[in-house]
Design an enzyme around this catalytic site. Structure first.
Site, PDB file in Angstrom:
ATOM      1  N   ASP A  30       0.819  -1.220   0.000  1.00 12.02           N
ATOM      2  CA  ASP A  30       0.000   0.000   0.000  1.00 12.02           C
ATOM      3  C   ASP A  30       0.855   1.275   0.000  1.00 12.02           C
ATOM      4  OD1 ASP A  30      -2.238  -1.696   0.188  1.00 12.02           O
ATOM      5  OD2 ASP A  30      -2.134  -1.705   2.375  1.00 12.02           O
ATOM      6  N   GLU A 204     -12.887  -0.646  -6.913  1.00 14.04           N
ATOM      7  CA  GLU A 204     -12.868  -1.633  -5.829  1.00 14.04           C
ATOM      8  C   GLU A 204     -12.446  -0.988  -4.507  1.00 14.04           C
ATOM      9  OE1 GLU A 204     -13.752  -4.781  -6.101  1.00 14.04           O
ATOM     10  OE2 GLU A 204     -13.142  -5.513  -4.123  1.00 14.04           O
ATOM     11  N   GLU A 323      23.777   6.721   5.373  1.00 15.02           N
ATOM     12  CA  GLU A 323      23.291   5.746   6.343  1.00 15.02           C
ATOM     13  C   GLU A 323      23.441   4.323   5.780  1.00 15.02           C
ATOM     14  OE1 GLU A 323      22.422   6.594   9.434  1.00 15.02           O
ATOM     15  OE2 GLU A 323      23.028   8.596   8.786  1.00 15.02           O
ATOM     16  N   GLU A 325      21.560   1.979   6.258  1.00 13.43           N
ATOM     17  CA  GLU A 325      20.228   1.497   5.876  1.00 13.43           C
ATOM     18  C   GLU A 325      19.691   2.206   4.629  1.00 13.43           C
ATOM     19  OE1 GLU A 325      21.029   3.092   8.625  1.00 13.43           O
ATOM     20  OE2 GLU A 325      19.651   4.727   9.045  1.00 13.43           O
TER      21      GLU A 325
HETATM   22  O1  FUB Z   1      -3.297  -3.805   2.949  1.00 14.02           O
HETATM   23  C1  FUB Z   1      -4.610  -4.102   3.363  1.00 14.02           C
HETATM   24  C2  FUB Z   1      -5.580  -3.777   2.256  1.00 14.02           C
HETATM   25  O2  FUB Z   1      -5.254  -4.504   1.069  1.00 14.02           O
HETATM   26  C3  FUB Z   1      -5.569  -2.340   1.804  1.00 14.02           C
HETATM   27  O3  FUB Z   1      -6.262  -1.476   2.655  1.00 14.02           O
HETATM   28  C4  FUB Z   1      -6.158  -2.461   0.450  1.00 14.02           C
HETATM   29  O4  FUB Z   1      -5.946  -1.333  -0.358  1.00 14.02           O
HETATM   30  C5  FUB Z   1      -5.446  -3.695  -0.079  1.00 14.02           C
HETATM   31  O5  FUB Z   1      -4.191  -3.367  -0.605  1.00 14.02           O
END
Ligand code: FUB
Length: 444
Positions: A30, A204, A323, A325
């Protein structure tokens, strides 16, 4: 990442030519990029290894100036930031207003058991973030907030799955006026979907709202499952929306995808996730990035997932402190908060390595310094060019320092590091964890 299976470890080591996924030390999901003061901050979710659903407990921040070397800033916000929440640290987005960074996230409200939108706030893009409200900003059991501030100062918070909702945020960014609005989901606006009365369009979840050259864009995760990425445009931040098409087809081994779109240094970039790391899949996802060019009419092209990722923007300067990392690719290591501030690299075992891409040595480096610690007996940092077995230009010895957070500086001479090269730190030594690594710098 430290993989329990030798097969996974070998697969990760073999992916060294790749720049996608961006992070290999953990699973990330995400993506939500933000450009601030010439740097890209990337806010992500965090999938747990072995999870069989979306077991997500914290969010992570990474940053880069060149799109290929990413600095790990750890976890400045987690479920425990929100006393009223108990699970599901899902997809959020961070925006800057009046010197404060607001991070909008969907989380489960422990009292209602439903999903709500919370707001974290910080003075710094890397946190720490605290709960701005002590309660949900809005709650209707739907998810995935995106926030956009229009040129006139009006901010909009959209979110939703299966519907698409928005509120007009007040200037304080933690309250809203005008009530909760339902965006009209039409086939003309978001593309038709058949066979699902509750979801008549391809929309969606995961909306991402922004404005570019006078046009408003709504990019979103589409259809299910597996998801693809679609896009729509409109004449205002509240539409009406016109469906544009597919931005990224269903690809990769994750049944979700999630968009984040920015412009940086004159180019446009699309962040998304897939299951490309060893052990990856629908609940072990990884964030990737592609560069793209809009059509002359503002259209978004169809993009494919790649292993190459985006090209490097400029080069990395080895003559200023970097860094440990900050990583383009790694094999075997992990990161943790450091007692000296920021993060350090740990879990360094014999044969592990870190790749730093496009390092501009110029006429030649003469010395190398590193900040290291070891509660064991240390090991060596081999400085190699081009690959983990490439030309050796220096070797730095690390001794025991008496503690994993007891830091010392070590130095060694360097010969033959000129021009712009991919730099590999290859770690060698005996058995077990060798040492930890905080930062490094070359001298001329
Ligand atoms: O990562 C959890 C859920 O899965 C997210 O809120 C959605 O967008 C999907 O990626």
């Amino acid at each position: 990442m430290k993989f329990s299976s030798p097969l996974f470890a070998a697969t990760l080591a073999g992916m060294v030519a790749a720049d996608n996924p961006i992070v290999q030390t953990i699973y990330t999901a995400d993506p939500a990029p933000l450009v601030h003061n010439g740097r890209i901050y990337l806010y992500t979710g965090h999938d747990e290894p072995g999870a069989t659903t979306f077991v997500m407990k914290d969010w992570r921040v990474f940053s880069s100036v060149d799109m290929v070397n990413w600095q790990d800033h750890g976890s400045p916000m987690s479920l425990s930031t929100f006393s009223w929440a108990d699970a599901q640290a899902w997809a959020g987005q961070t925006v800057l207003r009046n010197g404060k960074f607001y991070w909008y996230v969907p989380i489960r409200n422990r009292q209602t058991g439903g999903m709500a939108i919370g707001v974290g706030v910080s003075d710094s893009p890397t946190g720490p973030f605290k709960d701005a409200l002590g309660k949900p900003l809005v709650e209707n059991n739907e998810i995935d907030p995106t926030v956009f501030i229009d040129d006139d100062g009006q901010a909009y918070l959209y979110w939703g799955n299966p519907k698409l909702w928005y509120v007009k945020l007040n200037a304080d960014m933690v309250s809203y006026s005008g009530g909760v609005n339902s965006a009209t989901l039409t086939a003309a606006g978001f593309g038709p979907r058949s066979g699902n009365a509750q979801r008549p369009t391809t929309f969606e979840e995961g909306p991402w709202l922004y404005k570019r050259t006078g046009k408003y864009y709504m990019v979103f995760a589409a259809s299910c499952c597996s998801e693809h990425i679609g896009w729509s445009t409109g004449p205002s931040a509240t539409g009406p929306w016109t469906y544009g098409g597919v931005m990224m087809p269903t690809q990769g081994s994750s049944f979700t995808n999630h968009p984040g779109v920015i412009d940086y240094q004159g180019s446009s970039y699309f962040f998304y996730h897939n299951g490309a790391l060893p052990g990856g899949g629908g609940y072990q996802r990884s964030v990737c990035v592609e560069r793209f060019t809009y059509g002359s009419n503002g259209s978004i092209p169809v993009l494919n997932m790649s292993k190459d990722g985006a090209p490097q923007v400029g080069t990395l300067n080895p003559y200023v402190r970097q860094e440990a990392e900050t990583i383009a690719w790694e094999s075997g290591v992990q990161t943790e908060p450091c007692s000296e501030g920021g993060m350090n690299v740990l879990s360094i075992n014999n044969g592990d390595y870190i790749k730093v891409k496009g390092v501009a040595f110029g006429t030649g480096a003469k010395s190398f310094s590193a900040r290291v610690s070891s509660a064991a007996s240390g090991g060596k940092i081999e400085l190699r060019l081009g690959s983990a077995s490439g030309t050796l230009v220096g070797t730095c010895s690390v001794s025991g320092t008496g503690g994993w957070q007891t830091w010392v500086s070590v130095n060694c001479t360097v010969t033959g590091a000129t021009g712009t090269q991919d730099l590999f730190f290859r770690f060698t030594g005996g058995g077990g964890e060798l040492f930890r690594f905080n930062w490094w710098q070359f001298g001329q």
